[in-house]
Design a protein around this motif. Sequence first.
Motif, PDB file in Angstrom:
ATOM      1  N   TYR A 185     -10.536   9.356 -55.262  1.00  0.00           N
ATOM      2  CA  TYR A 185      -9.539   7.833 -53.861  1.00  0.00           C
ATOM      3  C   TYR A 185      -8.641   7.162 -55.210  1.00  0.00           C
ATOM      4  N   VAL A 186      -8.756   6.734 -56.858  1.00  0.00           N
ATOM      5  CA  VAL A 186      -8.139   5.559 -56.949  1.00  0.00           C
ATOM      6  C   VAL A 186      -7.504   6.524 -57.601  1.00  0.00           C
ATOM      7  N   PHE A 202      -0.625   1.632 -47.299  1.00  0.00           N
ATOM      8  CA  PHE A 202      -1.797   1.852 -47.011  1.00  0.00           C
ATOM      9  C   PHE A 202      -2.373   2.741 -47.779  1.00  0.00           C
ATOM     10  N   MET A 203      -4.165   2.820 -46.981  1.00  0.00           N
ATOM     11  CA  MET A 203      -5.355   3.101 -48.016  1.00  0.00           C
ATOM     12  C   MET A 203      -6.503   3.654 -46.995  1.00  0.00           C
ATOM     13  N   ASP A 227      -3.813   5.514 -57.828  1.00  0.00           N
ATOM     14  CA  ASP A 227      -2.814   5.748 -59.143  1.00  0.00           C
ATOM     15  C   ASP A 227      -1.254   6.278 -58.285  1.00  0.00           C
ATOM     16  N   ARG A 228      -0.871   7.159 -57.154  1.00  0.00           N
ATOM     17  CA  ARG A 228       0.128   7.543 -56.872  1.00  0.00           C
ATOM     18  C   ARG A 228       0.850   6.307 -56.132  1.00  0.00           C
ATOM     19  N   PHE A 229       0.251   5.226 -55.384  1.00  0.00           N
ATOM     20  CA  PHE A 229       1.588   3.856 -55.325  1.00  0.00           C
ATOM     21  C   PHE A 229       2.093   2.904 -56.808  1.00  0.00           C
ATOM     22  N   CYS A 269      -4.785   9.884 -47.700  1.00  0.00           N
ATOM     23  CA  CYS A 269      -6.186   9.658 -46.914  1.00  0.00           C
ATOM     24  C   CYS A 269      -6.482  10.482 -48.148  1.00  0.00           C
ATOM     25  N   LYS A 270      -8.293   9.772 -48.155  1.00  0.00           N
ATOM     26  CA  LYS A 270      -8.928  10.306 -48.821  1.00  0.00           C
ATOM     27  C   LYS A 270     -10.388  10.481 -48.294  1.00  0.00           C
TER      28      LYS A 270
END
Length: 172
Positions: A80-81, A101-102, A86-88, A66-67
């Motif tokens: 957000y990116v 999912f974001m 980028d963590r995914f 979530c962001k």
Amino acid sequence: MTERLRDGMRIALKNSPWKQIMVLPGTESRSKSNVMLPDGRTDIPLAFVEIFLRTQEHDPHAIIECKRIAGSDTHLCREYVVEGMDRFIQEKYGENHAIGFMVGYVLAGVPSESADGVNAYLRRVSRSVDRLAPSDISDGTWQSLHARSKPSMPIRLQHAFLGFAGTSASRT
């Protein structure tokens, strides 16, 4: 905001056929088994009770990151990116997952403006291939597909931008 979303998900699950899903609290995570100290913190990990009982696998079966977001705020679009998608992509989250999912909490504007803002950031940094496209899952959702270090394991991210009642962000 994430706590409220998590609470709402738990309430919704009580009255659904998906009762075998556990909405877990945010947890520190290690991207790889050889990483000694946690290098990430998942916002909403999900686990399927049946899979956990059968395999004793403690890693979440799905992750929601979530962001905060506003399409007109270049800093939030970058975060957000860089701190979300980028963590995914870099396998800090969901290394063995094909989907992630974001959720974007829309602070200003409408959800489509947030998707446009993220795409504008991706164009500025020459990452147009990572762009968000409208999803066929439901209105107001987007998807993106990303190559990872393992060529055979790309990840598809599903994005939902949530506005709040009483603000311009609640319009779609």
